[in-house]
Design a protein around this motif. Structure first.
Motif, short mmCIF file in Angstrom:
data_model
loop_
_atom_site.label_atom_id
_atom_site.label_comp_id
_atom_site.label_asym_id
_atom_site.label_seq_id
_atom_site.Cartn_x
_atom_site.Cartn_y
_atom_site.Cartn_z
N ARG A 191 31.75 11.85 -4.05
CA ARG A 191 32.51 11.13 -3.02
C ARG A 191 32.83 9.70 -3.46
N TYR A 192 31.88 9.07 -4.15
CA TYR A 192 32.07 7.67 -4.56
C TYR A 192 32.20 7.48 -6.08
N GLY A 193 32.14 8.55 -6.82
CA GLY A 193 32.21 8.37 -8.27
C GLY A 193 32.57 9.65 -8.98
N ALA A 194 32.75 9.54 -10.30
CA ALA A 194 33.10 10.72 -11.08
C ALA A 194 32.63 10.54 -12.53
N LYS A 195 32.45 11.70 -13.16
CA LYS A 195 32.13 11.69 -14.59
C LYS A 195 33.22 12.48 -15.28
N MET A 196 33.79 11.89 -16.33
CA MET A 196 34.92 12.57 -16.99
C MET A 196 34.86 12.37 -18.49
N ARG A 197 35.65 13.16 -19.20
CA ARG A 197 35.63 13.13 -20.65
C ARG A 197 37.07 13.21 -21.16
N PHE A 198 37.36 12.43 -22.21
CA PHE A 198 38.69 12.57 -22.83
C PHE A 198 38.63 12.26 -24.31
N ASP A 199 39.60 12.79 -25.02
CA ASP A 199 39.64 12.61 -26.47
C ASP A 199 40.71 11.57 -26.78
N THR A 200 40.31 10.48 -27.44
CA THR A 200 41.26 9.37 -27.67
C THR A 200 42.41 9.78 -28.59
N ARG A 201 42.23 10.90 -29.33
CA ARG A 201 43.34 11.33 -30.20
C ARG A 201 44.45 11.99 -29.38
N VAL A 202 44.08 12.49 -28.17
CA VAL A 202 45.06 13.16 -27.31
C VAL A 202 45.52 12.22 -26.20
N THR A 203 44.57 11.53 -25.60
CA THR A 203 44.87 10.65 -24.47
C THR A 203 44.50 9.22 -24.84
N PRO A 204 45.42 8.31 -24.89
CA PRO A 204 45.08 6.92 -25.21
C PRO A 204 44.17 6.31 -24.14
N VAL A 205 43.42 5.28 -24.51
CA VAL A 205 42.44 4.68 -23.60
C VAL A 205 43.14 3.94 -22.45
N GLU A 206 44.20 3.25 -22.80
CA GLU A 206 44.83 2.33 -21.85
C GLU A 206 45.25 2.99 -20.53
N PRO A 207 46.04 4.11 -20.57
CA PRO A 207 46.42 4.73 -19.29
C PRO A 207 45.23 5.24 -18.50
N VAL A 208 44.15 5.65 -19.18
CA VAL A 208 42.97 6.16 -18.46
C VAL A 208 42.35 5.01 -17.66
N ILE A 209 42.18 3.85 -18.33
CA ILE A 209 41.56 2.70 -17.67
C ILE A 209 42.43 2.24 -16.49
N SER A 210 43.76 2.16 -16.72
CA SER A 210 44.60 1.71 -15.60
C SER A 210 44.62 2.75 -14.47
N GLY A 211 44.55 4.04 -14.83
CA GLY A 211 44.47 5.09 -13.81
C GLY A 211 43.21 4.95 -12.97
N LEU A 212 42.11 4.61 -13.63
CA LEU A 212 40.83 4.45 -12.93
C LEU A 212 40.90 3.26 -11.98
N ALA A 213 41.53 2.16 -12.46
CA ALA A 213 41.62 0.95 -11.65
C ALA A 213 42.51 1.18 -10.43
N ALA A 214 43.56 2.00 -10.64
CA ALA A 214 44.49 2.24 -9.55
C ALA A 214 43.92 3.15 -8.46
N ALA A 215 42.85 3.91 -8.84
CA ALA A 215 42.31 4.88 -7.88
C ALA A 215 41.50 4.24 -6.76
#
Lengths: 328, 284
Positions: free
Chosen positions: A278-302
């Motif tokens: 409800r208040y948090g999440a655990k996730m995984r991504f591969d930097t070769r497929v998904t760049p770091v920047e959009p992930v961080i901004s996506g997290l901030a926007a949530a």
């Protein structure tokens, strides 16, 4: 000249085979059959003078066999090796004055005597004169923080204390190369750290080269600049530890916590959700497929972020991944 | 004199000259450390020596009956007192022997032999020095307790010459026994389990070596066979010298011991060189 140089080293053991049961036993007596086990299959590598080189692999990978060949106590089936200019199995005695070794599971200190008695015995064995030996013992006792332990019978020491005494004993004759075979086996976290610190200190102070085998990737990560990974008697990886991490540490795990409730369908493109609460999440991504920047901004926007932790896989996981690849 | 180890390089790359004194010092240090190790458990040491009391009591009862049944004061030139002092010395040697073959076998099985082979000393001499340290203390204890018991049973021991001559011969006995033990122990590098060989060797010592019965009591043909085998010179030689010391006998015992040492020691040396070349260590 490298301190250790190995070229196309091979060691094959002949193992007697026997089928199950009485019949198998009788047949083995009458006509024994042997199976060849290739413990080391064409290893080639070099270790520079004063280098801390990690040599890792699972059980049966051929690490200990290689170390025993390098100390001269096993003869290889073929190939070449030189340790400080000596062919180990031809110059075992001469080489013994210049190398030290610790086999983690085989104590060399006399069990019923205080460690200092073994130190004095080794002093004689390595032909060190009495006054130099005394100075050397007090230097090592300080460096390894074992002053208080030297006069206690070895059987009464903890495993960590004993192991520090073991490594100190192997350095009495100022070897130029130290072969450490699983020195941290069975030690707790604190004891491991102390042992690593002392090995590092001796490398800094005396420039002793260390070939270190370990099951614990932490040993290699903390101590070694370069690593060789072996599996089934062959080298499957060799490079700097930092390069190993760079190359394999592309999968990031992110733990995020928010000050407010998350949307129930919370997700980010290119990111695998391991767990969503409800208040948090655990996730995984591969930097070769998904760049770091959009992930961080996506997290901030949530939502309003309370905490973010980004972790990398441990060296252990990396090594498992390498083994898994080579198992095929 | 330069030892075989000469030619090792020092850290600075100079050739290190090994003096004979330094090489001898190593084995002296091993001997000394083993002495210290044996002294770590004095009660155990004393306990091991108490076994001789039981043996002497059994022998006393056995031989008292035998001498009584024969009805003579001496058998084959030995009185009951001679026989008891002979058996005391025989048992003292037998019980103080260091069973090297078992040590070898254990070290091969658990892999700790690796530590001994990568140190700058000779593996065989290391074990001899260490075994001597162990044997000497045990022998001292056995002699002390055994003598006290036998003295109480049959009266005072033979003269001082017996102690000196037997003492000297016992050192060569240990050396000869060490060679046999080493031979059995070296087989551990090939077969790993050496219990059967050890058992056979022990029985040879008991029967043909003169541990249970002085060889003088054997029929002539068996005596001839026994005296022409090495086992007699490990136990019978020093024990018989103890009860009947003479320079001629001492010379004969030494000669036999040296001949067998050359033969068995030579075999050990050849086999050791071969075994090390084909060494396989557990856990490799």
């Amino acid at each position: 000249m490298p301190a250790i140089s190995v070229r196309d080293l091979r060691k094959t053991f002949q193992m007697k085979r026997k089928s199950a049961g009485l019949r198998g036993s009788l047949r083995a007596l009458w006509r024994p059959t042997y199976q060849s086990i290739e413990a080391v299959r064409g290893l080639s590598f070099e270790m520079e003078d004063g280098e801390l080189l990690g040599f890792i692999g699972p059980n049966g990978a051929g690490k200990s066999t290689t170390i025993k060949i390098l100390t001269g106590i096993l003869h290889p089936s073929s190939g070449e090796a030189a340790v400080l200019g000596h062919v180990p199995w031809q110059d075992r005695q001469a080489l013994a004055f210049q190398i030290g070794s610790v086999f983690g599971q085989r104590p060399q200190l006399w069990y019923h005597l205080p460690a200092v008695d073994t130190f004095y015995l080794f002093g004689k064995i390595y032909e060190i004169d009495d006054s130099s030996l005394k100075r050397r013992i007090s230097f090592l006792a300080e460096a390894f923080e074992i002053e208080e332990l030297l006069e206690t019978p070895v059987r009464k020491l903890s495993l960590g204390q004993r192991m520090r005494c073991e490594v100190a004993a192997s350095l009495l004759h100022r070897p130029r190369v130290l072969l450490l075979d699983e020195p941290s086996i069975g030690l707790d976290v604190v004891a491991k750290q102390r042992l690593r610190m002392t090995i590092q200190r001796m490398n800094d102070m005396e420039g002793v080269g260390v070939l270190l085998t370990s099951h614990d990737a932490g040993d290699i990560e903390t101590l070694c600049r370069r690593v060789i990974i072996v599996n089934h008697g062959e080298i499957v990886y060799r490079d700097k530890v930092s390069a190993l991490k760079r190359r394999y540490l592309t999968v990031k795990t992110v733990d995020v916590r928010y000050n407010e409730q998350l949307a129930p369908d919370f997700s980010l493109p290119g990111v695998e959700m391991v767990k969503v609460g409800r208040y948090g999440a655990k996730m995984r991504f591969d930097t070769r497929v998904t760049p770091v920047e959009p992930v961080i901004s996506g997290l901030a926007a949530a939502g309003s972020l309370a905490d973010v932790t980004v972790s990398e896989p441990s060296l252990e996981e990396v090594i498992s991944a390498i083994y898994a690849r080579t198992e095929v | 004199m330069r030892s075989k180890e000469a030619g090792a390089l020092t850290g600075e790359g100079r050739v290190r000259e090994h003096s004979s004194a330094a090489v001898a010092g190593k084995y002296w240090a091993v001997f000394r450390t083993q002495l210290l190790n044996s002294l770590a458990y004095p009660i155990d040491l004393l306990g091991r020596s108490l076994l001789i009391v039981l043996f002497m009591w059994i022998f006393m009862n056995l031989w008292r009956v035998t001498y009584g049944a024969v009805g003579a004061s001496s058998i084959a030139g030995l009185t009951l007192a001679d026989t008891m002092w002979y058996l005391m010395m025989a048992e003292a040697v037998m019980l103080s022997k260091h069973d090297l073959s078992e040590t070898f076998s254990e070290q091969v099985k658990d892999g700790s032999v690796a530590y001994l082979l990568n140190k700058p000393f000779n593996f065989i001499l290391y074990h001899f020095a260490s075994g001597l340290g162990d044997s000497l203390l045990a022998f001292g204890g056995n002699l002390l307790i055994g003598s006290a018991v036998v003295w109480l049973m049959v009266g005072p021991p033979p003269g001082i010459a017996g102690w000196i001559f037997a003492g000297a011969a016992v050192v060569l006995s240990w050396l000869l026994d060490f060679c046999f033990s080493a031979l059995i122990g070296l087989s551990a590098f090939v077969v790993e389990e050496t219990n059967a060989f050890r058992w056979i060797y022990q029985k040879f010592l008991l029967l043909l070596g003169g541990v249970l019965i002085p060889l003088d009591f054997f029929p002539a043909w068996l005596q001839t066979i026994s005296l022409n085998l090495p086992f007699a010179w490990i136990i019978y030689g020093p024990a018989r010298l103890f009860v009947e010391p003479s320079l001629a006998r001492l010379g004969h015992v030494f000669l036999q011991q040296c001949i067998w040492l050359a033969v068995v020691g030579g075999i050990v040396w050849v086999i050791y060189r071969r075994v090390v070349a084909r060494l396989v260590i557990n856990g490799g």
